[in-house]
Design a protein around this motif. Structure first.
Motif, mmCIF file in Angstrom:
data_model
loop_
_atom_site.group_PDB
_atom_site.id
_atom_site.type_symbol
_atom_site.label_atom_id
_atom_site.label_comp_id
_atom_site.label_asym_id
_atom_site.label_seq_id
_atom_site.Cartn_x
_atom_site.Cartn_y
_atom_site.Cartn_z
ATOM 1 N N GLU A 57 -15.759 -0.909 -2.421
ATOM 2 C CA GLU A 57 -16.733 -1.536 -1.525
ATOM 3 C C GLU A 57 -16.040 -2.131 -0.301
ATOM 4 O OE1 GLU A 57 -19.436 -4.388 -3.101
ATOM 5 O OE2 GLU A 57 -19.797 -3.248 -4.944
ATOM 6 N N PRO A 58 -16.732 -2.165 0.843
ATOM 7 C CA PRO A 58 -16.170 -2.863 2.001
ATOM 8 C C PRO A 58 -15.823 -4.302 1.639
ATOM 9 C CG PRO A 58 -18.128 -1.620 2.634
ATOM 10 C CD PRO A 58 -18.044 -1.550 1.143
ATOM 11 N N GLY A 59 -14.662 -4.754 2.107
ATOM 12 C CA GLY A 59 -14.267 -6.141 1.855
ATOM 13 C C GLY A 59 -13.468 -6.353 0.592
ATOM 14 N N THR A 60 -13.091 -5.262 -0.111
ATOM 15 C CA THR A 60 -12.324 -5.422 -1.351
ATOM 16 C C THR A 60 -10.809 -5.386 -1.126
ATOM 17 O OG1 THR A 60 -12.629 -3.044 -1.775
ATOM 18 C CG2 THR A 60 -14.101 -4.566 -2.920
ATOM 19 N N GLY A 61 -10.376 -5.253 0.116
ATOM 20 C CA GLY A 61 -8.939 -5.335 0.401
ATOM 21 C C GLY A 61 -8.265 -4.017 0.678
ATOM 22 N N LYS A 62 -9.033 -2.947 0.906
ATOM 23 C CA LYS A 62 -8.420 -1.641 1.169
ATOM 24 C C LYS A 62 -7.560 -1.680 2.439
ATOM 25 C CE LYS A 62 -12.308 0.654 1.422
ATOM 26 N NZ LYS A 62 -13.248 -0.475 1.288
ATOM 27 N N THR A 63 -8.117 -2.252 3.485
ATOM 28 C CA THR A 63 -7.406 -2.275 4.765
ATOM 29 C C THR A 63 -6.209 -3.220 4.734
ATOM 30 O OG1 THR A 63 -9.454 -1.758 5.934
ATOM 31 C CG2 THR A 63 -7.690 -2.735 7.232
ATOM 32 N N GLN A 64 -6.283 -4.268 3.916
ATOM 33 C CA GLN A 64 -5.189 -5.243 3.870
ATOM 34 C C GLN A 64 -3.952 -4.694 3.170
ATOM 35 O OE1 GLN A 64 -8.408 -6.193 3.506
ATOM 36 N NE2 GLN A 64 -8.405 -7.305 5.438
ATOM 37 N N LEU A 65 -4.125 -3.749 2.242
ATOM 38 C CA LEU A 65 -2.975 -3.260 1.480
ATOM 39 C C LEU A 65 -1.870 -2.692 2.363
ATOM 40 C CD1 LEU A 65 -1.518 -2.654 -1.191
ATOM 41 C CD2 LEU A 65 -2.695 -0.431 -1.194
ATOM 42 N N PRO A 66 -2.151 -1.785 3.321
ATOM 43 C CA PRO A 66 -1.051 -1.281 4.160
ATOM 44 C C PRO A 66 -0.358 -2.360 4.972
ATOM 45 C CG PRO A 66 -3.180 -0.458 4.912
ATOM 46 C CD PRO A 66 -3.407 -1.073 3.589
ATOM 47 N N PHE A 67 -1.095 -3.402 5.382
ATOM 48 C CA PHE A 67 -0.452 -4.522 6.078
ATOM 49 C C PHE A 67 0.497 -5.243 5.120
ATOM 50 C CE2 PHE A 67 -3.891 -3.696 8.939
ATOM 51 C CZ PHE A 67 -3.456 -4.133 10.180
ATOM 52 N N HIS A 68 0.039 -5.443 3.895
ATOM 53 C CA HIS A 68 0.869 -6.079 2.871
ATOM 54 C C HIS A 68 2.124 -5.253 2.604
ATOM 55 C CE1 HIS A 68 2.066 -7.866 -0.945
ATOM 56 N NE2 HIS A 68 1.890 -6.699 -1.545
ATOM 57 N N LEU A 69 1.957 -3.936 2.408
ATOM 58 C CA LEU A 69 3.108 -3.067 2.121
ATOM 59 C C LEU A 69 4.116 -3.087 3.264
ATOM 60 C CD1 LEU A 69 1.562 0.208 0.622
ATOM 61 C CD2 LEU A 69 2.923 -1.520 -0.569
ATOM 62 N N SER A 70 3.620 -2.888 4.476
ATOM 63 C CA SER A 70 4.514 -2.775 5.623
ATOM 64 C C SER A 70 5.305 -4.059 5.841
ATOM 65 C CB SER A 70 3.708 -2.436 6.880
ATOM 66 O OG SER A 70 4.552 -2.036 7.933
ATOM 67 N N ASN A 71 4.640 -5.195 5.679
ATOM 68 C CA ASN A 71 5.344 -6.465 5.860
ATOM 69 C C ASN A 71 6.267 -6.769 4.692
ATOM 70 O OD1 ASN A 71 4.431 -8.166 8.384
ATOM 71 N ND2 ASN A 71 2.629 -7.034 7.709
ATOM 72 N N GLN A 72 5.890 -6.340 3.491
ATOM 73 C CA GLN A 72 6.776 -6.549 2.348
ATOM 74 C C GLN A 72 8.068 -5.756 2.500
ATOM 75 O OE1 GLN A 72 5.750 -5.055 -1.677
ATOM 76 N NE2 GLN A 72 5.970 -7.168 -2.358
ATOM 77 N N PHE A 73 7.970 -4.568 3.091
ATOM 78 C CA PHE A 73 9.158 -3.744 3.315
ATOM 79 C C PHE A 73 9.936 -4.183 4.558
ATOM 80 C CE2 PHE A 73 6.826 -0.110 1.033
ATOM 81 C CZ PHE A 73 7.407 -0.439 -0.184
ATOM 82 N N GLY A 74 9.393 -5.150 5.301
ATOM 83 C CA GLY A 74 10.094 -5.641 6.477
ATOM 84 C C GLY A 74 9.906 -4.778 7.705
ATOM 85 N N TRP A 75 8.811 -4.005 7.760
ATOM 86 C CA TRP A 75 8.589 -3.086 8.883
ATOM 87 C C TRP A 75 7.562 -3.602 9.880
ATOM 88 C CZ3 TRP A 75 7.728 1.621 5.128
ATOM 89 C CH2 TRP A 75 8.937 1.920 4.490
#
Length: 314
Positions: A57-75
């Protein structure tokens, strides 16, 4: 400036000193809470080198995951492509200002090089970024800087909004991480194997994606979080709030009551976060002030009929 900032019968200065929005400090990735199953799906996609396709569903965090991944990897933040009903496969890689180049023919001092009229978009930028600058210099015009070689995360957001042929048109390019710029030459620009391009694709399932495309993806459906998970999300996103706080418990309880009420549009996790952020900024610590809580429900429900129903549930 005291709250409320706007009052219909109060004259305010021409340029009032409004406070910063309560959501401004909430980065799209800070405090992201991936569960064990999602973590496993991410690792499968990384191991196989496949795009990760996320539904939910919209608002469940799909879009946030790539931001989380990229920042976790330091990119830093990912490169984002927002699919639209007018998108074509080339838009994922670059856009070419053919009209600008045409007019340049009659403009003294204007560049005649095609590369100066090309702007690289999400996946195109990420592929170029994996290469040494010397390898891709001929593709880089004045407006395209090169900060590689580096790895990147690419978000293709809401692919189901794109035309039906869009997923099939990008099959091989996404699978093999290459693209061409025929305005410059016909050679393939291929990602270097020394650096990764992680592709995350989101869909709201508004229409079915082609089987050939799905075969090339790792799939995961993000479910609506449990009560416990919702409290964890709120505590991780909002400073000073803990999972055990009665305020947090009551907020989640009312949110779930609204979701079960058969509203035309049920509130989503993102709206819950925004609602609780508002209440916290206002200084609420309990849900005892019913009238004041009712005035905040427009953050959670988005139609007149839903609002009437929601007010009766508080």
């Amino acid at each position: 400036m005291p709250f409320p900032f706007y009052k219909r019968d109060r004259k305010v200065p021409e340029d009032p000193a409004l406070p910063p929005p309560a959501l401004r400090g909430l980065d799209r990735w800070t405090g992201y809470e991936a569960d064990t199953d999602l973590e496993a799906a991410v690792n499968v996609a990384l191991l196989l080198g496949q795009p990760l396709l996320l539904t939910g569903e919209p608002g469940t965090g799909k879009t946030q995951l790539p931001f989380h991944l990229s920042n976790q990897f330091g990119w830093g933040d990912p490169f984002v492509f927002e699919a639209k009903s007018t998108s074509n496969y080339r838009d994922l890689f670059y856009t070419y200002d053919a009209l600008g180049r045409f007019h340049a023919q009659d403009t003294e001092g204007a560049s005649r090089h095609a590369r100066d009229y090309i702007e690289y978009n999400a996946l195109g930028r990420a592929i170029l970024r994996t290469r040494e600058k010397n390898d891709v210099d001929r593709y880089l015009g004045a407006g395209n800087k090169h900060d590689g070689p580096k790895s990147s995360v690419v978000l293709i957001d809401e692919i189901d909004k794109a035309p039906r042929d869009f997923p099939n048109d990008i099959l091989r390019e996404i699978e093999n991480l290459y693209f061409k710029v025929p305005e410059i030459d016909l050679e393939e620009i291929k990602a270097s194997s020394d650096h990764r391009v992680i592709v995350v694709i989101t869909s709201n399932s508004e229409k079915n994606l082609p089987p050939a495309f799905l075969r090339r993806c790792t799939f995961f459906h993000i479910k609506n979080p449990s009560d416990e998970k919702l409290r964890t999300i709120l505590a991780s996103r909002l400073r000073g709030l803990t999972e055990e706080d009665q305020f947090c418990v009551d907020a989640v309880a009312l949110y779930n009551k609204l979701r079960k009420a058969g509203l035309e549009k049920s509130p989503a996790t993102a709206e819950l976060i925004a609602w609780v952020a508002y209440l916290r900024e206002r200084g609420f610590t309990t849900f005892d002030e019913k009238d004041a809580i009712r005035t905040s429900l427009s953050v959670l429900v988005k139609s007149e009929e839903d609002l009437k129903q929601a007010i009766n549930l508080v």
